[in-house]
Write an enzyme that holds these catalytic residues in place. Structure first.
Site, PDB file in Angstrom:
ATOM      1  CD  GLU A 140      -1.682  -0.586   3.478  1.00 47.36           C
ATOM      2  OE1 GLU A 140      -2.442   0.374   3.646  1.00 47.36           O
ATOM      3  OE2 GLU A 140      -1.778  -1.662   4.083  1.00 47.36           O
TER       4      GLU A 140
ATOM      5  CB  CYS B 160      -2.878  -4.786   6.105  1.00 44.83           C
ATOM      6  SG  CYS B 160      -2.474  -3.132   6.655  1.00 44.83           S
TER       7      CYS B 160
ATOM      8  CB  THR C 234       1.462   1.859  14.875  1.00 44.82           C
ATOM      9  OG1 THR C 234       0.867   2.704  13.878  1.00 44.82           O
ATOM     10  CG2 THR C 234       0.680   1.999  16.162  1.00 44.82           C
TER      11      THR C 234
ATOM     12  CG  HIS D 257      -3.299  -6.800  10.030  1.00 46.46           C
ATOM     13  ND1 HIS D 257      -2.064  -6.547   9.469  1.00 46.46           N
ATOM     14  CD2 HIS D 257      -3.845  -5.591  10.319  1.00 46.46           C
ATOM     15  CE1 HIS D 257      -1.890  -5.235   9.399  1.00 46.46           C
ATOM     16  NE2 HIS D 257      -2.945  -4.638   9.903  1.00 46.46           N
TER      17      HIS D 257
HETATM   18  N1  CAA Z   1       0.364   2.778  30.339  1.00 47.71           N
HETATM   19  C1  CAA Z   1      -0.300   1.703  29.854  1.00 47.71           C
HETATM   20  N2  CAA Z   1      -1.149   1.790  28.792  1.00 47.71           N
HETATM   21  C2  CAA Z   1      -1.319   2.990  28.203  1.00 47.71           C
HETATM   22  C3  CAA Z   1      -0.670   4.134  28.660  1.00 47.71           C
HETATM   23  C4  CAA Z   1       0.207   4.007  29.791  1.00 47.71           C
HETATM   24  N3  CAA Z   1       0.856   5.036  30.282  1.00 47.71           N
HETATM   25  N4  CAA Z   1      -1.043   5.178  27.884  1.00 47.71           N
HETATM   26  C5  CAA Z   1      -1.916   4.695  26.959  1.00 47.71           C
HETATM   27  N5  CAA Z   1      -2.077   3.371  27.150  1.00 47.71           N
HETATM   28  C6  CAA Z   1      -2.890   2.447  26.379  1.00 47.71           C
HETATM   29  C7  CAA Z   1      -4.272   2.977  26.069  1.00 47.71           C
HETATM   30  O1  CAA Z   1      -5.196   2.698  27.114  1.00 47.71           O
HETATM   31  C8  CAA Z   1      -4.587   2.243  24.778  1.00 47.71           C
HETATM   32  O2  CAA Z   1      -4.949   0.908  25.057  1.00 47.71           O
HETATM   33  P1  CAA Z   1      -6.474   0.442  24.901  1.00 47.71           P
HETATM   34  O3  CAA Z   1      -6.892   0.746  23.500  1.00 47.71           O
HETATM   35  O4  CAA Z   1      -6.419  -1.031  25.169  1.00 47.71           O
HETATM   36  O5  CAA Z   1      -7.254   1.226  25.890  1.00 47.71           O
HETATM   37  C9  CAA Z   1      -3.237   2.159  24.092  1.00 47.71           C
HETATM   38  O6  CAA Z   1      -2.261   2.335  25.103  1.00 47.71           O
HETATM   39  C10 CAA Z   1      -3.006   3.261  23.044  1.00 47.71           C
HETATM   40  O7  CAA Z   1      -3.199   4.491  23.670  1.00 47.71           O
HETATM   41  P2  CAA Z   1      -4.109   5.605  22.979  1.00 47.71           P
HETATM   42  O8  CAA Z   1      -5.384   5.008  22.497  1.00 47.71           O
HETATM   43  O9  CAA Z   1      -4.190   6.763  23.894  1.00 47.71           O
HETATM   44  O10 CAA Z   1      -3.161   5.934  21.734  1.00 47.71           O
HETATM   45  P3  CAA Z   1      -3.399   6.915  20.553  1.00 47.71           P
HETATM   46  O11 CAA Z   1      -4.520   7.852  20.794  1.00 47.71           O
HETATM   47  O12 CAA Z   1      -2.077   7.508  20.291  1.00 47.71           O
HETATM   48  O13 CAA Z   1      -3.841   6.000  19.324  1.00 47.71           O
HETATM   49  C11 CAA Z   1      -3.874   4.300  17.691  1.00 47.71           C
HETATM   50  C12 CAA Z   1      -3.524   4.641  19.141  1.00 47.71           C
HETATM   51  C13 CAA Z   1      -5.337   4.668  17.419  1.00 47.71           C
HETATM   52  C14 CAA Z   1      -3.688   2.818  17.500  1.00 47.71           C
HETATM   53  C15 CAA Z   1      -2.936   5.107  16.750  1.00 47.71           C
HETATM   54  O14 CAA Z   1      -1.610   4.716  16.956  1.00 47.71           O
HETATM   55  C16 CAA Z   1      -3.276   4.946  15.287  1.00 47.71           C
HETATM   56  O15 CAA Z   1      -4.076   5.698  14.731  1.00 47.71           O
HETATM   57  N6  CAA Z   1      -2.617   3.973  14.581  1.00 47.71           N
HETATM   58  C17 CAA Z   1      -2.811   3.746  13.152  1.00 47.71           C
HETATM   59  C18 CAA Z   1      -4.115   3.042  12.855  1.00 47.71           C
HETATM   60  C19 CAA Z   1      -4.081   1.595  13.287  1.00 47.71           C
HETATM   61  O16 CAA Z   1      -3.051   0.965  13.390  1.00 47.71           O
HETATM   62  N7  CAA Z   1      -5.276   1.032  13.503  1.00 47.71           N
HETATM   63  C20 CAA Z   1      -5.406  -0.387  13.833  1.00 47.71           C
HETATM   64  C21 CAA Z   1      -6.604  -1.008  13.159  1.00 47.71           C
HETATM   65  S1  CAA Z   1      -6.540  -0.684  11.408  1.00 47.71           S
HETATM   66  C22 CAA Z   1      -5.408  -1.808  10.790  1.00 47.71           C
HETATM   67  O17 CAA Z   1      -5.079  -2.763  11.411  1.00 47.71           O
HETATM   68  C23 CAA Z   1      -4.830  -1.537   9.423  1.00 47.71           C
HETATM   69  C24 CAA Z   1      -3.449  -1.013   9.570  1.00 47.71           C
HETATM   70  O18 CAA Z   1      -2.498  -1.808   9.575  1.00 47.71           O
HETATM   71  C25 CAA Z   1      -3.226   0.400   9.709  1.00 47.71           C
END
Ligand code: CAA
Length: 447
Positions: A83, A120, A163, A244
């Site tokens: 991609e 993916c 990520t 995945h």
């Molecule tokens: N200690 C322990 N855990 C903590 C923490 C701390 N100090 N701070 C945060 N966390 C946890 C949160 O609770 C959360 O876990 P849960 O979802 O289980 O509650 C996790 O760490 C991530 O924290 P946030 O949600 O606050 O993180 P974020 O707002 O930065 O966003 C994300 C995380 C949405 C995955 C972001 O990285 C993102 O947009 N990534 C790209 C999209 C993606 O990968 N999506 C996955 C599904 S789509 C897919 O699979 C296709 C692909 O390959 C992209």
């Protein structure tokens, strides 16, 4: 009918390593535990400034061919899943074939080349295409080369930056394979979604939180579809379930959902009922919202049982260890998860011959696919040829300022010139060598 499946696997990781809790988290003012405990990530592999999806794919394919004593005439098909393509017409497979032809006597003139796109999940679709091509008897005794290669970079400052990753995985799909045979049964969950997309742009538009929900919803549908075709499943049916893996925390969520489905109407549900009650059934609820709430409470209780944690440690955890060290490789991620489980099994003396894997792929936009694979008698000797520790250890660590330079070098909208700083030394590999007269990317092999 002849067995068809994955004969050999090689991985090429981007040659730079960004420490996530130690380097990225402090630079972004974030708690390192968000990475290690929340997302389950320790490092990202990133491509050096002379690497891209073509060099990584060609290097993985080259190593695979050398190791397996395969020459171009043995390959009847090259499919690249990505991609991160930079050309809307000429497929990345032609660039990769061109690279390989620089160093082999023969060529891929009579091979069918293409490029697969569905976020993916397209790596799995390319394996499907190769499987169907061989099963249809159109392969003339030759094998297919499937290469999943991506530079998974996000806009600077985007939540997805946590990520990121970059690397390629090359897989030889053949008759009577040494590693895994594929089954015919499949389950799909597919819907038009706008959770993650790149409409004529390099970096994705992402609704991160929604993308997680869409992943889970499509995965649930794929499992339901699979069960509808093949009957009820049981958790003990599968030695491993490679999902995945955009980040291991995502798999933690998906595995809980999968386990809940797997134990439904089984002795495991019954045994756990004393402790956490039976699973909620939709017919017992007048309101969908109430049903969902009950289901999520049940899932939470389920994941805290010893039975679940033992299952997770044995079945899921071994699929995640490479991902924790390299980040998301988009099209390659589920295939890295399968390789992780096999490598872990070989390192820990597990007898996996004839064991079944349930492979759970996902692509945004969105589609999940589930199928079964069976481990072949030659798996151990074959997977031990993959020098994964060497690949991971030879990466060069970069600090935050260097990461910024590397990100800019790969950003198509930033003109960083041609005299780019590099952070590692290329050796016996393909490298990017500038642009040709038709704006084509060019490559050369460094001895
Ligand atoms: N200690 C322990 N855990 C903590 C923490 C701390 N100090 N701070 C945060 N966390 C946890 C949160 O609770 C959360 O876990 P849960 O979802 O289980 O509650 C996790 O760490 C991530 O924290 P946030 O949600 O606050 O993180 P974020 O707002 O930065 O966003 C994300 C995380 C949405 C995955 C972001 O990285 C993102 O947009 N990534 C790209 C999209 C993606 O990968 N999506 C996955 C599904 S789509 C897919 O699979 C296709 C692909 O390959 C992209």
């Amino acid at each position: 009918m002849t067995d068809v499946g994955i004969d050999a696997i090689e991985i090429w990781t981007g040659k730079l390593r960004l420490d996530l809790p130690g380097t990225l988290a402090p630079a972004k003012g974030e708690d390192p535990e968000k990475y290690t405990k929340g997302l389950g990530l320790f490092a990202s592999s990133l491509p050096d400034t002379y690497e891209d999806i073509v060099t990584m794919g060609a290097n993985a394919a080259h190593r695979l061919m050398e190791r397996e004593d395969v020459v171009p005439a043995d390959i009847g098909r090259i499919d690249v899943a990505t991609e991160s393509a930079f050309d809307n017409s000429k497929p990345v497979s032609t660039y990769i074939a061109g690279c390989l032809e620089q160093i082999y006597d023969g060529d891929f003139r009579h091979a069918n080349k293409g490029e697969r796109k569905f976020a993916c999940v397209s790596g799995t679709q390319a394996i499907d295409d190769a499987y169907n091509w061989i099963r249809a008897g159109r392969h003339r005794g030759r094998s297919a080369l499937v290469i999943a290669t991506d530079t998974a970079l996000y806009e600077r400052g985007d939540a997805g930056e946590a990520t990121q990753g970059g690397g390629a995985i090359a897989m030889l799909i053949a008759e009577n394979p040494k590693l895994m045979t594929l089954s015919q049964a499949q389950g799909f969950g597919s819907m038009d979604e706008t959770d993650f997309l790149k409409p004529n742009q390099q970096f994705p538009s992402v609704d991160g939180k929604r993308s997680i929900q869409v992943y889970l919803a499509r995965m649930r549908e794929a499992i339901e579809d699979f069960e509808g075709q093949n009957g009820e499943m049981h958790p003990e049916d599968y030695a491993h379930i490679p999902f995945h893996t955009p980040f291991p925390g995502m798999v933690r969520k998906a595995a809980a959902l999968g386990y809940r489905r797997l134990i439904r109407d089984t002795d495991v549900e019954e045994a756990l009922a004393n402790k956490i009650g039976p699973q909620p059934r939709p017919e017992a609820f007048a309101d969908t919202e109430e049903y969902r709430e009950a289901l999520s409470e049940y899932t939470e209780a389920l994941t805290s049982t010893d039975r679940y944690t033992t299952w997770y440690e044995e079945v899921i955890e071994p699929t995640l260890w490479i991902s924790r060290e390299v980040g998301n490789w988009y099209t390659g991620s589920v295939h890295v998860a399968r390789a992780s489980a096999l490598l872990d099994g070989a390192a820990n003396g597990r007898d996996l011959t004839d064991a079944r894997f349930l492979v759970a792929s996902y692509g945004s936009g969105a589609q999940a696919e589930i199928h079964e694979e069976a481990v072949q008698p030659g798996w151990k000797r074959e997977i031990q040829k993959l020098p994964i520790e060497d690949h991971l250890e030879r990466r060069s660590d970069i600090d935050f300022e260097e990461y910024e330079l590397v990100h800019d070098a790969h950003n198509h909208d930033v003109d960083t010139g041609t005299d780019l700083r590099t952070f590692s030394v290329p050796e016996h590999e393909f490298v990017f060598d500038g642009w040709g007269p038709m704006n084509e990317r060019q490559y050369r092999f460094v001895t």
